[in-house]
Write a protein that holds these residues in place. Structure first.
Motif, PDB file in Angstrom:
ATOM      1  N   ILE A 134      54.363  42.464  46.498  1.00 31.50           N
ATOM      2  CA  ILE A 134      54.956  43.518  45.289  1.00 31.50           C
ATOM      3  C   ILE A 134      56.313  42.856  45.408  1.00 31.50           C
ATOM      4  O   ILE A 134      56.413  42.795  44.387  1.00 31.50           O
ATOM      5  CB  ILE A 134      55.351  44.619  46.736  1.00 31.50           C
ATOM      6  N   GLY A 135      57.145  41.470  45.689  1.00 32.74           N
ATOM      7  CA  GLY A 135      58.135  41.173  45.831  1.00 32.74           C
ATOM      8  C   GLY A 135      58.144  40.282  44.196  1.00 32.74           C
ATOM      9  O   GLY A 135      58.602  40.009  43.124  1.00 32.74           O
ATOM     10  N   ASP A 136      56.515  39.409  43.933  1.00 33.34           N
ATOM     11  CA  ASP A 136      56.426  38.806  43.313  1.00 33.34           C
ATOM     12  C   ASP A 136      56.559  39.471  41.870  1.00 33.34           C
ATOM     13  O   ASP A 136      56.828  38.909  40.722  1.00 33.34           O
ATOM     14  CB  ASP A 136      55.201  38.028  43.215  1.00 33.34           C
ATOM     15  N   ILE A 137      55.462  40.331  42.300  1.00 29.14           N
ATOM     16  CA  ILE A 137      55.342  41.432  40.955  1.00 29.14           C
ATOM     17  C   ILE A 137      56.310  42.468  40.548  1.00 29.14           C
ATOM     18  O   ILE A 137      57.147  42.389  39.145  1.00 29.14           O
ATOM     19  CB  ILE A 137      54.175  42.877  41.250  1.00 29.14           C
ATOM     20  N   ARG A 138      57.469  43.032  41.320  1.00 31.10           N
ATOM     21  CA  ARG A 138      58.544  43.210  40.685  1.00 31.10           C
ATOM     22  C   ARG A 138      59.537  42.219  39.772  1.00 31.10           C
ATOM     23  O   ARG A 138      59.905  42.696  38.903  1.00 31.10           O
ATOM     24  CB  ARG A 138      59.561  43.611  41.860  1.00 31.10           C
ATOM     25  N   GLU A 139      59.255  41.110  40.105  1.00 30.33           N
ATOM     26  CA  GLU A 139      59.945  40.294  39.354  1.00 30.33           C
ATOM     27  C   GLU A 139      59.758  40.297  38.167  1.00 30.33           C
ATOM     28  O   GLU A 139      60.322  40.497  36.917  1.00 30.33           O
ATOM     29  CB  GLU A 139      59.690  38.808  40.037  1.00 30.33           C
ATOM     30  N   ILE A 140      57.896  39.784  37.929  1.00 31.91           N
ATOM     31  CA  ILE A 140      57.127  40.997  36.315  1.00 31.91           C
ATOM     32  C   ILE A 140      57.907  41.910  36.084  1.00 31.91           C
ATOM     33  O   ILE A 140      57.784  42.461  34.835  1.00 31.91           O
ATOM     34  CB  ILE A 140      56.095  40.121  36.787  1.00 31.91           C
ATOM     35  N   ILE A 157      50.883  34.934  32.586  1.00 31.57           N
ATOM     36  CA  ILE A 157      49.061  34.665  32.960  1.00 31.57           C
ATOM     37  C   ILE A 157      49.195  34.288  34.118  1.00 31.57           C
ATOM     38  O   ILE A 157      49.919  33.450  34.488  1.00 31.57           O
ATOM     39  CB  ILE A 157      49.226  33.129  32.286  1.00 31.57           C
ATOM     40  N   ILE A 158      48.311  35.465  34.670  1.00 24.24           N
ATOM     41  CA  ILE A 158      47.753  35.300  36.285  1.00 24.24           C
ATOM     42  C   ILE A 158      46.947  34.570  36.716  1.00 24.24           C
ATOM     43  O   ILE A 158      45.859  35.444  36.595  1.00 24.24           O
ATOM     44  CB  ILE A 158      48.386  36.592  37.108  1.00 24.24           C
ATOM     45  N   ASP A 159      46.477  33.505  37.132  1.00 26.30           N
ATOM     46  CA  ASP A 159      45.606  32.971  37.898  1.00 26.30           C
ATOM     47  C   ASP A 159      44.729  33.328  39.477  1.00 26.30           C
ATOM     48  O   ASP A 159      46.459  33.413  39.557  1.00 26.30           O
ATOM     49  CB  ASP A 159      45.581  31.693  38.073  1.00 26.30           C
ATOM     50  N   GLU A 160      43.771  33.856  39.492  1.00 26.51           N
ATOM     51  CA  GLU A 160      43.231  33.500  40.936  1.00 26.51           C
ATOM     52  C   GLU A 160      43.533  35.562  41.037  1.00 26.51           C
ATOM     53  O   GLU A 160      43.885  35.378  42.104  1.00 26.51           O
ATOM     54  CB  GLU A 160      43.396  32.981  41.515  1.00 26.51           C
ATOM     55  N   VAL A 161      43.758  36.255  39.632  1.00 24.75           N
ATOM     56  CA  VAL A 161      44.296  38.092  40.224  1.00 24.75           C
ATOM     57  C   VAL A 161      43.938  38.905  41.559  1.00 24.75           C
ATOM     58  O   VAL A 161      44.615  39.372  42.199  1.00 24.75           O
ATOM     59  CB  VAL A 161      43.686  38.331  38.463  1.00 24.75           C
ATOM     60  N   HIS A 162      43.367  38.214  41.489  1.00 21.97           N
ATOM     61  CA  HIS A 162      41.954  39.165  42.635  1.00 21.97           C
ATOM     62  C   HIS A 162      42.426  39.115  44.066  1.00 21.97           C
ATOM     63  O   HIS A 162      42.409  39.230  45.257  1.00 21.97           O
ATOM     64  CB  HIS A 162      40.504  38.822  42.665  1.00 21.97           C
ATOM     65  N   MET A 163      43.538  37.682  43.928  1.00 24.87           N
ATOM     66  CA  MET A 163      44.701  37.353  45.508  1.00 24.87           C
ATOM     67  C   MET A 163      45.350  38.486  45.489  1.00 24.87           C
ATOM     68  O   MET A 163      46.061  38.673  46.883  1.00 24.87           O
ATOM     69  CB  MET A 163      44.730  35.604  45.063  1.00 24.87           C
ATOM     70  N   LEU A 164      46.486  39.104  44.983  1.00 28.23           N
ATOM     71  CA  LEU A 164      47.087  39.252  44.608  1.00 28.23           C
ATOM     72  C   LEU A 164      46.635  40.682  46.210  1.00 28.23           C
ATOM     73  O   LEU A 164      45.540  41.746  46.287  1.00 28.23           O
ATOM     74  CB  LEU A 164      47.405  39.779  43.227  1.00 28.23           C
ATOM     75  N   SER A 165      48.024  41.614  46.668  1.00 19.57           N
ATOM     76  CA  SER A 165      47.343  42.311  47.944  1.00 19.57           C
ATOM     77  C   SER A 165      47.866  44.154  46.728  1.00 19.57           C
ATOM     78  O   SER A 165      47.863  44.263  45.925  1.00 19.57           O
ATOM     79  CB  SER A 165      49.153  42.614  48.545  1.00 19.57           C
ATOM     80  N   THR A 166      47.136  44.846  47.714  1.00 13.72           N
ATOM     81  CA  THR A 166      47.122  46.393  47.535  1.00 13.72           C
ATOM     82  C   THR A 166      48.113  47.226  46.278  1.00 13.72           C
ATOM     83  O   THR A 166      48.609  47.205  45.496  1.00 13.72           O
ATOM     84  CB  THR A 166      46.732  47.027  48.308  1.00 13.72           C
ATOM     85  N   ALA A 167      49.173  46.575  47.294  1.00 15.21           N
ATOM     86  CA  ALA A 167      50.722  47.200  47.182  1.00 15.21           C
ATOM     87  C   ALA A 167      51.397  46.691  45.243  1.00 15.21           C
ATOM     88  O   ALA A 167      51.760  47.082  44.637  1.00 15.21           O
ATOM     89  CB  ALA A 167      51.746  46.700  47.740  1.00 15.21           C
ATOM     90  N   ALA A 168      50.765  44.219  45.687  1.00 15.17           N
ATOM     91  CA  ALA A 168      51.211  44.223  44.496  1.00 15.17           C
ATOM     92  C   ALA A 168      50.401  44.972  43.351  1.00 15.17           C
ATOM     93  O   ALA A 168      50.950  44.648  41.573  1.00 15.17           O
ATOM     94  CB  ALA A 168      50.973  42.816  44.653  1.00 15.17           C
ATOM     95  N   PHE A 169      48.584  45.620  42.764  1.00 15.99           N
ATOM     96  CA  PHE A 169      47.927  45.236  41.979  1.00 15.99           C
ATOM     97  C   PHE A 169      48.574  47.548  41.826  1.00 15.99           C
ATOM     98  O   PHE A 169      48.954  47.524  40.834  1.00 15.99           O
ATOM     99  CB  PHE A 169      47.177  45.460  42.492  1.00 15.99           C
ATOM    100  N   ASN A 170      48.832  48.395  42.894  1.00  9.94           N
ATOM    101  CA  ASN A 170      49.062  49.046  42.680  1.00  9.94           C
ATOM    102  C   ASN A 170      51.403  48.881  41.842  1.00  9.94           C
ATOM    103  O   ASN A 170      51.254  49.985  40.665  1.00  9.94           O
ATOM    104  CB  ASN A 170      50.039  50.021  44.010  1.00  9.94           C
ATOM    105  N   GLY A 171      52.320  48.291  41.717  1.00 11.66           N
ATOM    106  CA  GLY A 171      52.614  47.867  41.582  1.00 11.66           C
ATOM    107  C   GLY A 171      52.566  47.571  40.072  1.00 11.66           C
ATOM    108  O   GLY A 171      53.949  47.631  39.328  1.00 11.66           O
ATOM    109  N   LEU A 172      51.876  46.939  39.859  1.00 11.43           N
ATOM    110  CA  LEU A 172      51.650  45.925  38.188  1.00 11.43           C
ATOM    111  C   LEU A 172      51.075  47.298  37.427  1.00 11.43           C
ATOM    112  O   LEU A 172      50.913  46.996  36.205  1.00 11.43           O
ATOM    113  CB  LEU A 172      50.578  44.856  38.389  1.00 11.43           C
TER     114      LEU A 172
END
Length: 435
Positions: A134-140, A157-172
């Motif tokens: 989620i920290g990486d997504i928070r920067e975006i 451009i986010i490559d291999e986006v399926h590797m994001l955590s559940t919290a990262a997806f929700n934050g986005l």
């Protein structure tokens, strides 16, 4: 200025200059692998993705550019490359300030080279495999509020986006649903099922297809001509077959074949360097197996192994032969594999006429199970030989329905005692005890 910001870097990158002032000659540029050297630079270079290109062309022409796109497909079909080309089209601008979003990228704009080389400040590429939290997504989320520094759009451009955590997806989610007008999101993934449906519903999805064998052969021929390499047609077919629809895999294999062939690529040399089996010899092996010739099949398998063929690869090729023959039996004239030669297609038709569907189904099931055994075995060649022996002996066995018919047609041992006992006497009891 913009030209100074991007032009100087392009010149230095192209010339390989170290920036020194000692008057020494510029160092020779480093070798670039074919997969990078011939990476598509615009939509006209994309091979085998015409439906997606047509949709994007119409969307750009009608100014119906979506806020987020997701590209999915197997490895090496151009997902990340497509994202970069779209980023280039979104930010296309000529040196005089003219130009707008377009898919007709026959000329280079002031931002094009930097975007394609992944060094533009307004086109941010992120590998989700190494930035999952989620920290990486928070920067975006914090940076999208700021307008782009030079280009028209800020593109993520986010490559291999399926590797994001559940919290990262929700934050986005919120930013993805209502991004600022100057922001676009481009996602790439090989595992589309792992992407939450809440994310997919906010994106336009494009499924990039595997490159067909005919398109791949034509493209590899063009690359070989540009590299000054003579390559046999059969070798091109082998490369297309081994790459399984991935253009990057095909170019990597071509790179390896060029190094091995020293300027000329022959089919026989390619088989030896890549450990591929001769398709004609695989058909010979299949014929021996279906005939029940265990000795001949084992000798043929060992010869292929001694010439460099991988045992698991030979078994996988046998699976393909069974698949081709089965298709020819079910749908005559359509083998489903356009890399077959005329001779192979003719032999496949002959097998389809001679073998029953039940025999082919049994062979497929045994090969599929045996392939996993060969891949997991400590000595694959031993496991492959044992599988071949099983297949040869199974070819002489009746299918289950044939065995049932034979049992019904022939008098069973249990019926005879029953008839004897019905006549009275102790003979029936003895026979029954004997059974």
């Amino acid at each position: 200025s913009q030209l100074q910001s991007f032009g100087l870097g392009e010149i230095m990158a192209d010339t390989g200059s170290t920036g020194g002032d000692d008057g020494m000659a510029a160092a020779a540029p480093a070798y670039r692998v074919l997969a990078r050297k011939y990476r598509p630079r615009d939509f006209s270079d994309l091979v085998g993705q015409e439906p997606m290109v047509r949709t994007l062309r119409n969307a750009f022409a009608a100014n119906r550019i979506h806020q987020a796109y997701v590209f999915t497909g197997v490895r090496g079909v151009g997902k990340t490359t497509t994202a970069r080309i779209i980023a280039r089209g979104l930010n296309f601008e000529r040196a005089d300030g003219t130009g707008g979003p377009t898919v007709d990228l026959t000329e280079y704009g002031v931002h094009c080279a930097a975007i394609l080389d992944s060094r533009h400040v307004d086109v941010i590429e992120m590998d989700a495999a190494s930035h999952t939290g989620i920290g990486d997504i928070r920067e975006i989320i914090d940076s999208v509020r700021y307008k782009p520094a030079y280009a028209r759009y800020k593109v993520y451009i986010i490559d291999e986006v399926h590797m994001l955590s559940t919290a990262a997806f929700n934050g986005l989610l919120k930013t993805l649903e209502e991004p600022p007008p100057h922001v676009k999101f481009l996602f790439a993934t090989t595992e589309i099922r792992k992407v939450p449906v809440t994310v997919l519903s906010r994106c336009q999805r494009f499924d990039l297809r595997r490159i067909t064998a005919s398109d791949m052969i034509a493209y590899l021929k063009v690359v070989a001509d540009k590299e000054g390499i003579a390559i046999e047609e059969e070798a091109l077919t082998l490369l297309a077959r081994a790459s399984e629809g991935s253009m990057r895999d095909a170019l990597s294999l071509l790179d390896q074949a060029i190094a091995h062939g020293e300027g000329r690529i022959a089919a026989e040399q390619l088989r030896a360097s890549l450990g591929l089996a001769d398709r004609a010899r695989v058909f010979d092996l299949f014929e021996m197996v279906m005939r029940g010739d265990a000795a001949g099949a084992l000798a043929e398998l060992r010869e292929q192994y001694d010439t460099g063929a991988d045992p698991a690869g030979v078994i996988a090729d046998l699976c393909e032969v069974v698949h081709v023959v089965t298709r020819l039996k079910v749908v005559p004239g359509q083998p489903g594999d356009n890399t077959l030669s005329e001779s192979e297609s003719r032999r496949g038709q002959a097998f389809a006429s001679a073998l029953s569907q039940k025999v082919l189904t049994r062979a497929w099931q045994m090969l599929l199970k045996g392939l996993a055994e060969v891949q997991a075995a400590a000595r694959p060649i031993v496991a492959a030989e044992m599988l071949i022996v099983r297949l040869c002996y199974a070819s002489e066995l009746p299918t289950p329905d044939e065995a049932i018919r034979r049992l019904k047609a022939a008098p069973s041992g249990a019926d005879a005692p029953a008839r004897a006992s019905s006549g009275g006497g102790s003979a029936g009891s003895a026979s029954s005890a004997g059974v």
